[in-house]
Design a protein around this motif. Sequence first.
Motif, mmCIF file in Angstrom:
data_model
loop_
_atom_site.group_PDB
_atom_site.id
_atom_site.type_symbol
_atom_site.label_atom_id
_atom_site.label_comp_id
_atom_site.label_asym_id
_atom_site.label_seq_id
_atom_site.Cartn_x
_atom_site.Cartn_y
_atom_site.Cartn_z
ATOM 1 N N ASP A 1 -7.239 5.336 1.882
ATOM 2 C CA ASP A 1 -6.533 4.138 2.317
ATOM 3 C C ASP A 1 -7.535 3.266 3.076
ATOM 4 O O ASP A 1 -7.957 3.604 4.181
ATOM 5 N N VAL B 1 -6.758 2.864 -2.024
ATOM 6 C CA VAL B 1 -5.516 2.156 -1.739
ATOM 7 C C VAL B 1 -5.858 0.949 -0.869
ATOM 8 O O VAL B 1 -6.553 1.076 0.144
ATOM 9 N N PHE C 1 1.440 9.355 5.537
ATOM 10 C CA PHE C 1 0.669 10.229 4.654
ATOM 11 C C PHE C 1 1.368 11.568 4.461
ATOM 12 O O PHE C 1 1.498 12.066 3.338
ATOM 13 N N LEU D 1 -0.009 4.351 -2.352
ATOM 14 C CA LEU D 1 -0.240 5.715 -1.873
ATOM 15 C C LEU D 1 0.609 6.713 -2.644
ATOM 16 O O LEU D 1 0.107 7.757 -3.090
ATOM 17 N N ASN E 1 -8.366 7.788 5.546
ATOM 18 C CA ASN E 1 -7.959 6.471 6.019
ATOM 19 C C ASN E 1 -9.087 5.938 6.908
ATOM 20 O O ASN E 1 -9.346 6.482 7.975
ATOM 21 N N ALA F 1 0.823 -1.209 0.000
ATOM 22 C CA ALA F 1 0.000 0.000 0.000
ATOM 23 C C ALA F 1 0.852 1.252 0.000
ATOM 24 O O ALA F 1 0.400 2.313 -0.430
ATOM 25 N N THR F 2 2.102 1.144 0.471
ATOM 26 C CA THR F 2 2.987 2.315 0.478
ATOM 27 C C THR F 2 3.228 2.808 -0.937
ATOM 28 O O THR F 2 3.140 4.012 -1.220
ATOM 29 N N SER G 1 -4.506 -3.298 0.468
ATOM 30 C CA SER G 1 -3.340 -4.130 0.761
ATOM 31 C C SER G 1 -3.782 -5.516 1.197
ATOM 32 O O SER G 1 -4.869 -5.697 1.737
ATOM 33 N N VAL H 1 -6.949 -0.036 3.812
ATOM 34 C CA VAL H 1 -6.150 -1.229 4.106
ATOM 35 C C VAL H 1 -6.791 -2.098 5.175
ATOM 36 O O VAL H 1 -6.701 -3.337 5.134
#
Length: 387
Positions: A202, A231, A128, A104, A170, A100-101, A233, A204
């Motif tokens: 995000d 995003v 972030f 992003l 997020n 996910a890094t 993961s 995740v």
Amino acid sequence: MAHSTTRRPRTSSRAALLRGNSLGELFLLARERGAIDLAVGTPGYPEPAPEIIEAAAEAMRSGRNQYDHPSGDLPLRERIARTLATPADPATELTVTVGATEALCVALLATVDPGDEVVLLDPGYEQFTAAIALAGAVPRFVPCQPPSWRYDPADLAAAFGPRTRAVLLNSPANPTGRVLDRTELDEIAALCERWDATVICDEVYSTFVFDGRPHLSVTEVPGLAERSIVVGSLSKSHAISGWRLGFVRADADRTEVLRRVHEVTTNGAATPLQVAVGMAALSVDLDTAAREMEGRRDLAQEIFSRKGMKFAPAEGGCFLFADVANITGGRHDGRRFVLELLDEAGVLIVPGASFFADLARGEQYVRIAFNRQTDLLHEVGRRVLGG
């Protein structure tokens, strides 16, 4: 004879804004003392499915060791598509990334130009702010207030303006455990429509939502769905964080741009690992994992509330975000408390300051990861509570 001089190397102004890992010293201390690590979110629960491990070995033995298509192994993208709240075309709307890094960073680099503004909630995942800095953009923080960690709609509206290009969300959130509700997402949607901003969310931790509440993806909200980049993961849901498999989901037009940036950054994730998850992902019972994670949340909350910490129950994710001022005599020094807990109980948690734009706002908070085996959490309880 020329005299040599020592000069600092010339580096980019973007890199100068990056804080780096502030926890290195704590991790070294914890390792030296054999402490239990509740600092990082690396999964201790769930465990990787044996079928996935075997599938990875088989993929390597069968020769799947070279480049795959940069957008990712198609069977894996098809598997991911089946897990999403709303339909996505795996051929044109999903891209597998190196965790996910990378997803992003790709999302931001594909969306913002240097000097553009990105709205985000505070406190939030420190990665972030770093990713925004690396893209050359400017963060506009919206303060969320304890203990529920909700924002004031007036503060949210004030953060938007003519230079706003994106909103970075997020949900469930790291570190607070908040799950954004429909009212909040509708408010964000109205502002995104007014200022023509992209929402990057995000999600995740979307598989870990507690107490019967639903996880609401931005792809389910009118006004956000058509301007969203999600995003995702497999690191936490499948307990394979070291495999570095994430994804980015967007409409076909945005995906074309995202994929061009992705090709420049990494050109693709590890082929045999993608193949393995694509083959074996259905063996992971995500519903059971979510129920088990909720039980671990309850156990961690019981332990640390008995210790005297104050927090709102985590609505999702794998972290508690706790106020320790009550047990430090009003002393606002989370780092000192973390070191004391490490010395006294052999348990490592994280100081909360680094999750805030204004470090002073976070001095009385700590973050605790509870995605661990139950036996380990019981041992934490014995150490922390002295029983």
